[in-house]
Design a protein around this motif. Structure first.
Motif, PDB file in Angstrom:
ATOM      1  N   THR A  36       1.007  -1.109   0.073  1.00  0.00           N
ATOM      2  CA  THR A  36      -0.085  -0.119   0.079  1.00  0.00           C
ATOM      3  C   THR A  36       0.896   1.164  -0.049  1.00  0.00           C
ATOM      4  N   LEU A  37       1.944   1.345   0.790  1.00  0.00           N
ATOM      5  CA  LEU A  37       2.678   2.396   0.661  1.00  0.00           C
ATOM      6  C   LEU A  37       3.480   2.606  -0.486  1.00  0.00           C
ATOM      7  N   CYS A  38       3.779   1.441  -1.230  1.00  0.00           N
ATOM      8  CA  CYS A  38       4.342   1.664  -2.422  1.00  0.00           C
ATOM      9  C   CYS A  38       3.558   2.121  -3.565  1.00  0.00           C
ATOM     10  N   GLU A  39       2.485   1.755  -3.538  1.00  0.00           N
ATOM     11  CA  GLU A  39       1.459   2.216  -4.343  1.00  0.00           C
ATOM     12  C   GLU A  39       0.968   3.706  -4.250  1.00  0.00           C
ATOM     13  N   GLU A  40       1.017   4.101  -3.048  1.00  0.00           N
ATOM     14  CA  GLU A  40       0.847   5.707  -2.590  1.00  0.00           C
ATOM     15  C   GLU A  40       2.028   6.414  -3.181  1.00  0.00           C
ATOM     16  N   GLU A  41       3.182   6.038  -3.052  1.00  0.00           N
ATOM     17  CA  GLU A  41       4.524   6.698  -3.462  1.00  0.00           C
ATOM     18  C   GLU A  41       4.587   6.596  -4.970  1.00  0.00           C
ATOM     19  N   GLU A  42       4.232   5.636  -5.613  1.00  0.00           N
ATOM     20  CA  GLU A  42       3.925   5.293  -7.051  1.00  0.00           C
ATOM     21  C   GLU A  42       3.013   6.354  -7.716  1.00  0.00           C
ATOM     22  N   ARG A  43       1.779   6.438  -7.091  1.00  0.00           N
ATOM     23  CA  ARG A  43       0.811   7.629  -7.421  1.00  0.00           C
ATOM     24  C   ARG A  43       1.114   8.878  -7.395  1.00  0.00           C
ATOM     25  N   ARG A  44       2.069   9.036  -6.499  1.00  0.00           N
ATOM     26  CA  ARG A  44       2.681  10.588  -6.304  1.00  0.00           C
ATOM     27  C   ARG A  44       4.146  11.018  -7.360  1.00  0.00           C
ATOM     28  N   GLY A  45       4.463   9.734  -7.854  1.00  0.00           N
ATOM     29  CA  GLY A  45       5.430   9.641  -8.883  1.00  0.00           C
ATOM     30  C   GLY A  45       6.940   9.524  -8.221  1.00  0.00           C
ATOM     31  N   ALA A  46       6.837   9.117  -7.017  1.00  0.00           N
ATOM     32  CA  ALA A  46       8.089   9.029  -6.132  1.00  0.00           C
ATOM     33  C   ALA A  46       8.560   7.391  -6.463  1.00  0.00           C
ATOM     34  N   LEU A  47       9.115   7.115  -7.512  1.00  0.00           N
ATOM     35  CA  LEU A  47       9.448   5.672  -7.836  1.00  0.00           C
ATOM     36  C   LEU A  47      10.686   5.177  -7.164  1.00  0.00           C
ATOM     37  N   PRO A  48      11.651   5.981  -6.499  1.00  0.00           N
ATOM     38  CA  PRO A  48      12.437   5.507  -5.367  1.00  0.00           C
ATOM     39  C   PRO A  48      12.111   4.900  -4.430  1.00  0.00           C
ATOM     40  N   LYS A  49      11.142   5.862  -3.690  1.00  0.00           N
ATOM     41  CA  LYS A  49      10.282   5.279  -2.535  1.00  0.00           C
ATOM     42  C   LYS A  49       9.640   4.268  -2.686  1.00  0.00           C
ATOM     43  N   ALA A  50       8.762   4.136  -3.761  1.00  0.00           N
ATOM     44  CA  ALA A  50       7.752   3.260  -4.120  1.00  0.00           C
ATOM     45  C   ALA A  50       8.579   1.661  -4.078  1.00  0.00           C
ATOM     46  N   ILE A  51       9.587   1.957  -4.782  1.00  0.00           N
ATOM     47  CA  ILE A  51      10.764   0.519  -4.792  1.00  0.00           C
ATOM     48  C   ILE A  51      11.172   0.242  -3.644  1.00  0.00           C
TER      49      ILE A  51
END
Length: 86
Positions: A36-51
């Motif tokens: 869920t945290l990954c998906e939230e960061e992905e939506r924000r465009g923060a790919l390094p955090k999502a990864i």
């Protein structure tokens, strides 16, 4: 009885689908939390955090194929974004 056999087969298929959906969303509380945290960061465009969040999810569910496929996809997106910005 043919009807009983069909019901059993239908239940088996439903159980398989349910298991597959659970696998995609995670089978542990921490796996789901970090997904869920990954998906939230992905939506924000923060790919390094999502990864990073997804890698953490994988530590809780190392055999989760869906998580690993998503990680591969995100890493490819990040690589493409870095290449495009050069």
């Amino acid at each position: 009885n043919v009807l009983s056999i069909r019901r059993m087969q239908t239940q088996e298929v439903e159980d398989e689908v349910k298991t597959e959906v659970q696998q995609q969303r995670g089978t542990t509380a921490n796996g789901r939390r970090y997904l869920t945290l990954c998906e939230e960061e992905e939506r924000r465009g923060a790919l390094p955090k999502a990864i990073a969040h997804l890698r953490t999810a994988i530590t809780f569910e190392p055999k989760n194929v869906s998580f690993r496929q998503k990680l591969d996809r995100l890493e490819q997106q990040l690589k493409a974004a870095k290449t495009a910005s050069k």
